[in-house]
Design a protein around this motif. Structure first.
Motif, PDB file in Angstrom:
ATOM      1  N   ASP A 174       4.920   6.379  -9.896  1.00  0.00           N
ATOM      2  CA  ASP A 174       5.844   6.240  -8.767  1.00  0.00           C
ATOM      3  C   ASP A 174       7.283   6.485  -9.203  1.00  0.00           C
ATOM      4  O   ASP A 174       7.644   6.249 -10.357  1.00  0.00           O
ATOM      5  CB  ASP A 174       5.783   4.808  -8.194  1.00  0.00           C
TER       6      ASP A 174
ATOM      7  N   ASP B 136       7.564  -7.314   0.825  1.00  0.00           N
ATOM      8  CA  ASP B 136       7.154  -5.916   0.607  1.00  0.00           C
ATOM      9  C   ASP B 136       6.687  -5.866  -0.850  1.00  0.00           C
ATOM     10  O   ASP B 136       7.490  -5.865  -1.768  1.00  0.00           O
ATOM     11  CB  ASP B 136       8.363  -5.016   0.862  1.00  0.00           C
ATOM     12  N   THR B 137       5.373  -5.877  -1.031  1.00  0.00           N
ATOM     13  CA  THR B 137       4.818  -6.071  -2.373  1.00  0.00           C
ATOM     14  C   THR B 137       4.392  -4.745  -2.981  1.00  0.00           C
ATOM     15  O   THR B 137       3.517  -4.067  -2.453  1.00  0.00           O
ATOM     16  CB  THR B 137       3.579  -6.990  -2.313  1.00  0.00           C
TER      17      THR B 137
ATOM     18  N   ARG C 243       5.186   8.550  -4.727  1.00  0.00           N
ATOM     19  CA  ARG C 243       4.510   9.123  -5.894  1.00  0.00           C
ATOM     20  C   ARG C 243       5.274  10.326  -6.430  1.00  0.00           C
ATOM     21  O   ARG C 243       5.828  11.106  -5.666  1.00  0.00           O
ATOM     22  CB  ARG C 243       3.098   9.576  -5.514  1.00  0.00           C
TER      23      ARG C 243
ATOM     24  N   GLY D 278       0.789  -1.227   0.000  1.00  0.00           N
ATOM     25  CA  GLY D 278       0.000   0.000   0.000  1.00  0.00           C
ATOM     26  C   GLY D 278       0.816   1.270   0.000  1.00  0.00           C
ATOM     27  O   GLY D 278       0.369   2.300  -0.467  1.00  0.00           O
ATOM     28  N   GLU D 279       2.016   1.197   0.546  1.00  0.00           N
ATOM     29  CA  GLU D 279       2.882   2.371   0.632  1.00  0.00           C
ATOM     30  C   GLU D 279       4.265   1.851   1.020  1.00  0.00           C
ATOM     31  O   GLU D 279       4.404   0.693   1.428  1.00  0.00           O
ATOM     32  CB  GLU D 279       2.350   3.334   1.693  1.00  0.00           C
ATOM     33  N   PRO D 280       5.269   2.709   0.914  1.00  0.00           N
ATOM     34  CA  PRO D 280       6.602   2.238   1.311  1.00  0.00           C
ATOM     35  C   PRO D 280       6.599   1.877   2.799  1.00  0.00           C
ATOM     36  O   PRO D 280       5.979   2.569   3.601  1.00  0.00           O
ATOM     37  CB  PRO D 280       7.486   3.462   1.066  1.00  0.00           C
TER      38      PRO D 280
ATOM     39  N   TRP E  79       2.565  -2.780  -5.958  1.00  0.00           N
ATOM     40  CA  TRP E  79       1.650  -2.885  -7.096  1.00  0.00           C
ATOM     41  C   TRP E  79       0.576  -1.826  -6.979  1.00  0.00           C
ATOM     42  O   TRP E  79       0.644  -0.980  -6.096  1.00  0.00           O
ATOM     43  CB  TRP E  79       1.053  -4.296  -7.217  1.00  0.00           C
ATOM     44  N   GLN E  80      -0.410  -1.840  -7.856  1.00  0.00           N
ATOM     45  CA  GLN E  80      -1.408  -0.767  -7.938  1.00  0.00           C
ATOM     46  C   GLN E  80      -2.756  -1.328  -8.370  1.00  0.00           C
ATOM     47  O   GLN E  80      -2.827  -2.412  -8.954  1.00  0.00           O
ATOM     48  CB  GLN E  80      -0.991   0.248  -9.006  1.00  0.00           C
ATOM     49  N   THR E  81      -3.801  -0.527  -8.157  1.00  0.00           N
ATOM     50  CA  THR E  81      -5.120  -0.886  -8.675  1.00  0.00           C
ATOM     51  C   THR E  81      -5.005  -1.219 -10.174  1.00  0.00           C
ATOM     52  O   THR E  81      -5.604  -2.174 -10.672  1.00  0.00           O
ATOM     53  CB  THR E  81      -6.098   0.299  -8.490  1.00  0.00           C
TER      54      THR E  81
ATOM     55  N   ASN F 297      -4.982   5.919  -1.550  1.00  0.00           N
ATOM     56  CA  ASN F 297      -4.601   6.924  -2.548  1.00  0.00           C
ATOM     57  C   ASN F 297      -5.590   8.073  -2.521  1.00  0.00           C
ATOM     58  O   ASN F 297      -6.781   7.862  -2.697  1.00  0.00           O
ATOM     59  CB  ASN F 297      -4.685   6.348  -3.957  1.00  0.00           C
TER      60      ASN F 297
ATOM     61  N   ILE G 152      -0.507   9.321  -0.586  1.00  0.00           N
ATOM     62  CA  ILE G 152      -0.950   8.075   0.036  1.00  0.00           C
ATOM     63  C   ILE G 152      -1.031   8.265   1.541  1.00  0.00           C
ATOM     64  O   ILE G 152      -0.022   8.447   2.204  1.00  0.00           O
ATOM     65  CB  ILE G 152      -0.007   6.930  -0.362  1.00  0.00           C
TER      66      ILE G 152
HETATM   67  C1  6R9 Z   1      -2.041  -2.282  -4.090  1.00  0.00           C
HETATM   68  C2  6R9 Z   1      -2.293  -0.854  -3.872  1.00  0.00           C
HETATM   69  C3  6R9 Z   1      -0.976   2.123  -5.471  1.00  0.00           C
HETATM   70  C4  6R9 Z   1       0.151   3.007  -4.972  1.00  0.00           C
HETATM   71  C5  6R9 Z   1       1.421   2.802  -5.732  1.00  0.00           C
HETATM   72  C6  6R9 Z   1       2.460   3.219  -4.709  1.00  0.00           C
HETATM   73  C7  6R9 Z   1       1.881   2.735  -3.409  1.00  0.00           C
HETATM   74  C8  6R9 Z   1       1.714   0.252  -3.035  1.00  0.00           C
HETATM   75  C9  6R9 Z   1       3.689  -0.198  -2.263  1.00  0.00           C
HETATM   76  C10 6R9 Z   1       3.636   1.173  -2.560  1.00  0.00           C
HETATM   77  C11 6R9 Z   1       5.834   1.420  -1.890  1.00  0.00           C
HETATM   78  C12 6R9 Z   1       4.921  -0.725  -1.729  1.00  0.00           C
HETATM   79  N1  6R9 Z   1       2.389   1.413  -3.027  1.00  0.00           N
HETATM   80  N2  6R9 Z   1       2.487  -0.743  -2.560  1.00  0.00           N
HETATM   81  N3  6R9 Z   1       4.696   1.976  -2.380  1.00  0.00           N
HETATM   82  N4  6R9 Z   1       5.945   0.118  -1.581  1.00  0.00           N
HETATM   83  N5  6R9 Z   1       5.059  -2.020  -1.383  1.00  0.00           N
HETATM   84  O1  6R9 Z   1      -1.923  -0.297  -2.860  1.00  0.00           O
HETATM   85  O2  6R9 Z   1      -2.957  -0.207  -4.889  1.00  0.00           O
HETATM   86  O3  6R9 Z   1      -4.366   1.582  -3.804  1.00  0.00           O
HETATM   87  O4  6R9 Z   1      -3.873   1.588  -6.285  1.00  0.00           O
HETATM   88  O5  6R9 Z   1      -2.097   2.164  -4.610  1.00  0.00           O
HETATM   89  O6  6R9 Z   1       0.465   2.658  -3.623  1.00  0.00           O
HETATM   90  O7  6R9 Z   1       2.602   4.609  -4.678  1.00  0.00           O
HETATM   91  O8  6R9 Z   1       1.450   3.587  -6.894  1.00  0.00           O
HETATM   92  P1  6R9 Z   1      -3.413   1.298  -4.907  1.00  0.00           P
END
Ligand code: 6R9
Length: 636
Positions: free
Chosen positions: A487, A397-398, A502, A373-375, A400-402, A513, A508
């Motif tokens: 990102d 630490d995954t 971002r 969801g975030e760093p 990804w994005q919507t 978001n 975030i």
């Molecule tokens: C799955 C999800 C996407 C944005 C993404 C980024 C941030 C998500 C992260 C991360 C650093 C991670 N983000 N995972 N930043 N490390 N492991 O969260 O989707 O709600 O669309 O957000 O979240 O900035 O571009 P979504």
């Protein structure tokens, strides 16, 4: 060697190289080995990123619910598919087997059909985290309807915008929701939203909190009696690989929310593949993702990814702090959770509490911990590793994005050595690129730039609902033939990726978001407000919090400012939801602007971050004098 389940680093590199050399062959093998296809595809991949048009498994026919439910009934019919853990720990948890899930999904699908829902129709789902939420997604997918889940923390305005954007004619909701020691009047919010949605003719209402709500004659119906009457089987509607499966809205940096469209076959293959590998799921493991199904993480890793693998997935209604801060760990112990997937903001909030909350529970079932969801900052990573994983569970630490549908960059447990704050390596089939400001790809290691993906992957969103031009402009126009993520990232000397945050106007907050524009639009509706600008600043628990700079029509007395602050947050709550409330509101007589009239957010961001030593060149501003005023009035 099976492509499907990677077991060590050497195998990861082998599989990765293969996936890049011949992506079609790679994704063909994954699809062949693991799913139920009613008709095989004619072509694995067709794409043109300039349009952009992408199709995976073209010509194939399938139904995702047959893959997530029916095919497991023979081998795992009595296995638990979903464990529902209610908000109140004294309420009994519910174990729904694959057989029972089949029946409940079929009945629900029949109710939808009885209300005229057909293939391609959009269905809005606005529900708390109860079994009916997962079941309603699957019921839509069973009959080829496109679900559009709206997170139940969103306000009525946010809800009606989304209902109208995708023209939903039916809404599924509940009488209310439990959230910790509070209840939320969901049906009331729906009623308010529907005043602005002339096309909605049916509302199906789940009874959850037994509150006394208004049921509008003809339009509103209690769901349970309809389910009781419904037939227990429902023939799945055959879908084309590229038929839309769902729409899910995400904030953009400007304009209204973007309805990201995900399609059937590619999304299924991608979420199933990534679930299995990133969480190293084994038969009989219990997997728990704490996200809400209202976000993509819940779609992909509570519902579709786990069920496509025949897994047991936990669906938790509650919050981490109720009845106390040990709730997550109590649930881990109770259901013997093996893989636990949560957000850094939750980890930071729990790390502030006494260690006793985690220490008093048996966490020995845990094998793998995830973050999304975030760093994740280093301190939170270590707290998670030391106190929850007991230094014995790999942390994934995954990133990804919507828009990406599933996990893109992540360690694979037991294969990829982890380093705090690094999402590490791309998953097989994912080809990241870092770009400089001039649009050139930065080759080699030890570089940092804007993160793009330069080759299609099956889980990618195919368009923005009703606005393909916006899809192209937002994601495929900054860098030719590449998907731009929004990102920034760096690649270290070993090729590991670290996501730095971002680079656009999305902030975030607690993993959600938030686009600055819709919040500013909401604030500007206040009659006393002339103009506003929102920036993020670092926050101990939320990651980022929001700082608003607001110009009032009449500056007035300081005394009334506190009332105005409350009113502004009230407006934001009404338009978007409480998650978008501002932590700090500074009233000012001007905002720094370029000569073309654009707000220089960079300067506001520095002031909010208290980094005023290095504001950069402000001489080109239209109104440089305002910068000093803002610095003097900054809220600490
Ligand atoms: C799955 C999800 C996407 C944005 C993404 C980024 C941030 C998500 C992260 C991360 C650093 C991670 N983000 N995972 N930043 N490390 N492991 O969260 O989707 O709600 O669309 O957000 O979240 O900035 O571009 P979504």
């Amino acid at each position: 060697m099976s492509n499907y389940h990677i077991k060590n680093l050497e195998e990861y590199f082998q599989v990765y190289r293969k996936s890049v050399r011949d992506p079609e062959n790679f994704w063909e093998e994954v699809a062949e080995e693991n799913f139920l296809w009613r008709k095989r595809w004619d072509k694995v991949l067709e794409y043109d990123l300039s349009k952009p048009e992408v199709s995976w498994y073209k010509g194939a026919k399938l139904n995702i619910t047959e893959n997530c439910i029916d095919r497991h009934i023979y081998s795992r019919g009595d296995k638990t598919a979903i464990i529902f853990e209610p908000n109140d720990p004294s309420e009994k948890a519910e174990h729904i087997t694959y057989k029972q899930l089949h029946e409940r999904v079929c009945k629900f699908a029949n109710v939808l059909q009885d209300h005229g829902v057909k293939k391609g129709d959009r269905v809005c789902i606005y529900l708390p985290m109860i079994p009916e939420l997962a079941i309603s997604l699957l019921a839509c997918a069973r009959i080829g309807a496109i679900h559009s889940v709206v997170f139940a923390g969103f306000s009525s305005t946010a809800l009606h915008t989304r209902i109208n954007d995708s023209d939903c004619k039916i809404v599924i909701t509940s009488d209310g929701a439990y959230r910790g020691n509070k209840t939320i009047d969901l049906k009331g919010i729906v009623d308010e939203a529907l005043e602005s949605c002339p096309n909605v003719n049916t509302v199906l209402v789940v009874k959850r909190i037994n509150s006394d709500i208004h049921m509008k004659p003809k339009r509103d119906k209690w769901l349970q009696p309809l389910l009781d009457e419904a037939y227990h089987d429902c023939v799945p509607v055959l879908m084309d690989a590229e038929d839309p499966l769902f729409i899910l809205y995400t904030s953009g940096s400007t304009g209204k929310p973007k309805g990201m469209v995900h399609t059937t076959a590619g999304y299924m293959v991608y979420t199933a593949y990534t679930f299995k590998n990133v969480f190293q799921y084994r038969e009989n493991d219990v997997f728990w993702c704490t996200a809400d199904i209202g976000w993509v993480t819940g779609h992909s890793y509570i519902v579709y990814g786990p069920l496509a693998n025949g897994a047991t997935t936990v669906l938790f209604e509650g919050v981490p702090s109720y009845p106390d801060f040990g709730r997550f760990w109590e649930v881990v112990q109770k259901h013997k959770v093996n893989q636990f997937y949560t957000a850094p903001t939750a980890i930071r909030a729990l790390a502030k509490e006494q260690l006793g909350f985690s220490e008093k529970h048996d966490l020995s079932s845990l094998k793998i911990l995830g973050s999304v969801g975030e760093p994740i900052n280093e301190e939170a990573w270590h707290w998670y590793n030391d106190n929850i994983g007991k230094k014995n569970c790999p942390i994934v630490d995954t990133w990804w994005q919507t828009e990406t549908g599933g996990i893109m960059i992540s360690p694979i447990p037991y294969s990829t050595p982890t380093i705090p704050t690094y999402a590490t390596l791309p998953l097989p089939g994912v080809q990241p690129a870092l770009m400089d400001e001039n649009g050139n790809e930065l080759k080699g290691n030890l570089v940092s730039g804007r993160l793009c993906i330069k080759f299609p992957w099956p889980g990618m969103a195919r368009t923005i609902w009703g606005n393909h031009d916006r899809y192209r402009d937002t994601y495929f126009s900054a860098y030719k033939d590449k998907y731009f993520t929004g990102d920034g990232a760096l690649r270290d000397s070993t090729g590991y990726y670290r996501i730095t945050g971002r680079v656009d106007d999305v902030i975030i907050v607690s993993g959600h978001n938030l686009g600055t524009a819709p919040i500013e639009d909401a604030i500007n509706e206040h009659p006393a407000v002339a103009e506003s600008a929102i920036v993020g600043f670092p926050h101990e628990v939320k990651g980022n919090a929001l700082y608003g700079f607001v110009i009032l029509k009449e500056f007035g007395e300081t005394r009334v400012h506190d009332n105005l602050r409350n009113e502004i947050n009230q407006i934001i709550t009404e338009h978007i939801g409480p998650i978008a409330k501002l932590d700090k509101i500074q009233f000012t007589t001007g905002l720094p602007k370029t000569r073309s009239g654009k707000i220089m957010r960079r300067i506001l961001r520095k002031i909010a971050e208290k980094e005023t030593g290095n504001l950069g060149d402000i001489s080109t501003l239209l109104n440089p004098e305002v910068v000093q005023e803002i610095m003097d009035g900054a809220i600490s």
